[in-house]
Design a protein around this motif. Sequence first.
Motif, PDB file in Angstrom:
ATOM      1  N   ALA A   1     -31.689 -70.015 -57.671  1.00 36.91           N
ATOM      2  CA  ALA A   1     -32.784 -69.766 -58.602  1.00 36.91           C
ATOM      3  C   ALA A   1     -32.443 -68.639 -59.563  1.00 36.91           C
ATOM      4  CB  ALA A   1     -34.048 -69.421 -57.826  1.00 36.91           C
ATOM      5  N   GLU A   2     -31.568 -67.772 -59.117  1.00 33.55           N
ATOM      6  CA  GLU A   2     -31.243 -66.604 -59.955  1.00 33.55           C
ATOM      7  C   GLU A   2     -30.443 -66.985 -61.185  1.00 33.55           C
ATOM      8  OE1 GLU A   2     -29.263 -63.899 -57.402  1.00 33.55           O
ATOM      9  OE2 GLU A   2     -30.745 -64.121 -55.828  1.00 33.55           O
ATOM     10  N   ALA A   3     -29.651 -68.030 -61.034  1.00 34.34           N
ATOM     11  CA  ALA A   3     -28.756 -68.393 -62.133  1.00 34.34           C
ATOM     12  C   ALA A   3     -28.876 -69.865 -62.486  1.00 34.34           C
ATOM     13  CB  ALA A   3     -27.318 -68.044 -61.773  1.00 34.34           C
ATOM     14  N   LYS A   4     -30.080 -70.406 -62.312  1.00 36.18           N
ATOM     15  CA  LYS A   4     -30.289 -71.807 -62.646  1.00 36.18           C
ATOM     16  C   LYS A   4     -29.751 -72.140 -64.015  1.00 36.18           C
ATOM     17  CE  LYS A   4     -34.112 -73.681 -60.002  1.00 36.18           C
ATOM     18  NZ  LYS A   4     -35.527 -74.078 -60.048  1.00 36.18           N
ATOM     19  N   PRO A   5     -29.169 -73.336 -64.190  1.00 34.60           N
ATOM     20  CA  PRO A   5     -28.921 -74.304 -63.119  1.00 34.60           C
ATOM     21  C   PRO A   5     -27.568 -74.099 -62.467  1.00 34.60           C
ATOM     22  CG  PRO A   5     -28.375 -75.294 -65.227  1.00 34.60           C
ATOM     23  CD  PRO A   5     -28.732 -73.828 -65.486  1.00 34.60           C
ATOM     24  N   PHE A   6     -27.047 -72.911 -62.588  1.00 34.56           N
ATOM     25  CA  PHE A   6     -25.714 -72.639 -62.045  1.00 34.56           C
ATOM     26  C   PHE A   6     -25.826 -72.017 -60.662  1.00 34.56           C
ATOM     27  CE2 PHE A   6     -25.723 -72.267 -66.638  1.00 34.56           C
ATOM     28  CZ  PHE A   6     -24.834 -73.270 -66.976  1.00 34.56           C
ATOM     29  N   CYS A   7     -24.677 -71.908 -59.998  1.00 28.98           N
ATOM     30  CA  CYS A   7     -24.691 -71.395 -58.636  1.00 28.98           C
ATOM     31  C   CYS A   7     -24.557 -69.880 -58.659  1.00 28.98           C
ATOM     32  CB  CYS A   7     -23.558 -72.022 -57.834  1.00 28.98           C
ATOM     33  SG  CYS A   7     -21.923 -71.444 -58.318  1.00 28.98           S
ATOM     34  N   SER A   8     -24.084 -69.379 -59.772  1.00 32.71           N
ATOM     35  CA  SER A   8     -23.921 -67.935 -59.866  1.00 32.71           C
ATOM     36  C   SER A   8     -23.856 -67.528 -61.334  1.00 32.71           C
ATOM     37  CB  SER A   8     -22.639 -67.498 -59.154  1.00 32.71           C
ATOM     38  OG  SER A   8     -21.527 -68.116 -59.782  1.00 32.71           O
ATOM     39  N   ASP A   9     -24.000 -66.251 -61.557  1.00 31.72           N
ATOM     40  CA  ASP A   9     -23.960 -65.773 -62.930  1.00 31.72           C
ATOM     41  C   ASP A   9     -22.581 -65.998 -63.529  1.00 31.72           C
ATOM     42  OD1 ASP A   9     -25.417 -64.331 -65.065  1.00 31.72           O
ATOM     43  OD2 ASP A   9     -23.726 -62.951 -64.853  1.00 31.72           O
ATOM     44  N   ARG A  10     -21.589 -65.997 -62.656  1.00 29.37           N
ATOM     45  CA  ARG A  10     -20.220 -66.196 -63.142  1.00 29.37           C
ATOM     46  C   ARG A  10     -20.050 -67.586 -63.736  1.00 29.37           C
ATOM     47  NH1 ARG A  10     -15.027 -63.699 -60.492  1.00 29.37           N
ATOM     48  NH2 ARG A  10     -16.280 -61.960 -61.160  1.00 29.37           N
ATOM     49  N   CYS A  11     -20.595 -68.573 -63.017  1.00 32.45           N
ATOM     50  CA  CYS A  11     -20.474 -69.939 -63.514  1.00 32.45           C
ATOM     51  C   CYS A  11     -21.246 -70.093 -64.824  1.00 32.45           C
ATOM     52  CB  CYS A  11     -20.995 -70.926 -62.475  1.00 32.45           C
ATOM     53  SG  CYS A  11     -19.725 -71.400 -61.276  1.00 32.45           S
ATOM     54  N   ARG A  12     -22.309 -69.356 -64.931  1.00 31.88           N
ATOM     55  CA  ARG A  12     -23.082 -69.425 -66.177  1.00 31.88           C
ATOM     56  C   ARG A  12     -22.232 -68.922 -67.340  1.00 31.88           C
ATOM     57  NH1 ARG A  12     -28.876 -66.806 -66.131  1.00 31.88           N
ATOM     58  NH2 ARG A  12     -27.671 -64.918 -65.907  1.00 31.88           N
ATOM     59  N   GLN A  13     -21.498 -67.873 -67.069  1.00 32.34           N
ATOM     60  CA  GLN A  13     -20.620 -67.336 -68.106  1.00 32.34           C
ATOM     61  C   GLN A  13     -19.514 -68.335 -68.437  1.00 32.34           C
ATOM     62  OE1 GLN A  13     -21.140 -64.568 -69.743  1.00 32.34           O
ATOM     63  NE2 GLN A  13     -22.975 -64.100 -68.588  1.00 32.34           N
ATOM     64  N   VAL A  14     -19.026 -68.997 -67.402  1.00 35.64           N
ATOM     65  CA  VAL A  14     -17.960 -69.978 -67.618  1.00 35.64           C
ATOM     66  C   VAL A  14     -18.453 -71.096 -68.518  1.00 35.64           C
ATOM     67  CG1 VAL A  14     -16.527 -71.719 -66.492  1.00 35.64           C
ATOM     68  CG2 VAL A  14     -16.812 -69.462 -65.452  1.00 35.64           C
ATOM     69  N   ASP A  15     -19.669 -71.563 -68.219  1.00 35.90           N
ATOM     70  CA  ASP A  15     -20.223 -72.646 -69.008  1.00 35.90           C
ATOM     71  C   ASP A  15     -20.441 -72.192 -70.441  1.00 35.90           C
ATOM     72  OD1 ASP A  15     -21.425 -75.431 -68.811  1.00 35.90           O
ATOM     73  OD2 ASP A  15     -23.007 -74.301 -69.817  1.00 35.90           O
ATOM     74  N   LEU A  16     -20.894 -70.973 -70.584  1.00 35.30           N
ATOM     75  CA  LEU A  16     -21.116 -70.434 -71.920  1.00 35.30           C
ATOM     76  C   LEU A  16     -19.802 -70.369 -72.678  1.00 35.30           C
ATOM     77  CD1 LEU A  16     -23.359 -69.183 -73.719  1.00 35.30           C
ATOM     78  CD2 LEU A  16     -22.530 -66.965 -72.961  1.00 35.30           C
ATOM     79  N   GLY A  17     -18.751 -69.967 -71.958  1.00 34.08           N
ATOM     80  CA  GLY A  17     -17.437 -69.889 -72.577  1.00 34.08           C
ATOM     81  C   GLY A  17     -16.959 -71.257 -73.019  1.00 34.08           C
ATOM     82  N   ARG A  18     -17.291 -72.253 -72.227  1.00 32.56           N
ATOM     83  CA  ARG A  18     -16.884 -73.609 -72.591  1.00 32.56           C
ATOM     84  C   ARG A  18     -17.497 -74.017 -73.912  1.00 32.56           C
ATOM     85  NH1 ARG A  18     -17.343 -77.231 -67.123  1.00 32.56           N
ATOM     86  NH2 ARG A  18     -15.599 -76.329 -65.990  1.00 32.56           N
ATOM     87  N   TRP A  19     -18.780 -73.717 -74.013  1.00 29.71           N
ATOM     88  CA  TRP A  19     -19.481 -74.087 -75.240  1.00 29.71           C
ATOM     89  C   TRP A  19     -18.843 -73.408 -76.438  1.00 29.71           C
ATOM     90  CZ3 TRP A  19     -23.063 -77.514 -76.744  1.00 29.71           C
ATOM     91  CH2 TRP A  19     -23.721 -78.231 -75.762  1.00 29.71           C
ATOM     92  N   LEU A  20     -18.548 -72.124 -76.276  1.00 31.43           N
ATOM     93  CA  LEU A  20     -17.952 -71.389 -77.380  1.00 31.43           C
ATOM     94  C   LEU A  20     -16.587 -71.954 -77.713  1.00 31.43           C
ATOM     95  CD1 LEU A  20     -18.979 -67.788 -76.357  1.00 31.43           C
ATOM     96  CD2 LEU A  20     -19.956 -69.203 -78.166  1.00 31.43           C
ATOM     97  N   THR A  21     -15.836 -72.293 -76.673  1.00 31.38           N
ATOM     98  CA  THR A  21     -14.488 -72.831 -76.892  1.00 31.38           C
ATOM     99  C   THR A  21     -14.560 -74.167 -77.623  1.00 31.38           C
ATOM    100  OG1 THR A  21     -13.808 -71.801 -74.831  1.00 31.38           O
ATOM    101  CG2 THR A  21     -12.332 -73.440 -75.763  1.00 31.38           C
ATOM    102  N   GLU A  22     -15.502 -74.984 -77.183  1.00 33.71           N
ATOM    103  CA  GLU A  22     -15.617 -76.293 -77.819  1.00 33.71           C
ATOM    104  C   GLU A  22     -16.052 -76.165 -79.266  1.00 33.71           C
ATOM    105  OE1 GLU A  22     -17.986 -78.999 -75.648  1.00 33.71           O
ATOM    106  OE2 GLU A  22     -16.895 -78.701 -73.793  1.00 33.71           O
ATOM    107  N   SER A  23     -16.773 -75.074 -79.539  1.00 32.92           N
ATOM    108  CA  SER A  23     -17.234 -74.873 -80.897  1.00 32.92           C
ATOM    109  C   SER A  23     -16.056 -74.586 -81.821  1.00 32.92           C
ATOM    110  CB  SER A  23     -18.226 -73.709 -80.952  1.00 32.92           C
ATOM    111  OG  SER A  23     -19.364 -74.021 -80.182  1.00 32.92           O
ATOM    112  N   TYR A  24     -15.044 -73.970 -81.224  1.00 36.12           N
ATOM    113  CA  TYR A  24     -13.880 -73.620 -82.039  1.00 36.12           C
ATOM    114  C   TYR A  24     -13.087 -74.865 -82.432  1.00 36.12           C
ATOM    115  CZ  TYR A  24     -14.520 -68.659 -81.291  1.00 36.12           C
ATOM    116  OH  TYR A  24     -15.010 -67.400 -81.301  1.00 36.12           O
TER     117      TYR A  24
END
Length: 60
Positions: free
Chosen positions: A22-45
């Motif tokens: 619940a703390e990092a929905k829908p991810f399992c941890s804040d780290r994974c949330r950052q990873v997903d965010l990084g993916r989005w940024l990378t794909e934007s490039y």
Amino acid sequence: MTPEKPARPAPKCPVCGRPSVAEAKPFCSDRCRQVDLGRWLTESYVVPGPPPGNDDDAED
Ligand SMILES: [Zn+2]
């Protein structure tokens, strides 16, 4: 009738597939949330643009 749908569906982390928290929905941890965010940024490039259509066929 036997509904096979779970009463409480456990969403999975879209990054690693682990059950999200619940703390990092829908991810399992804040780290994974950052990873997903990084993916989005990378794909934007690397935006896959349409290839140059230099198929100028002259109607002769
Ligand atoms: Zn995760």
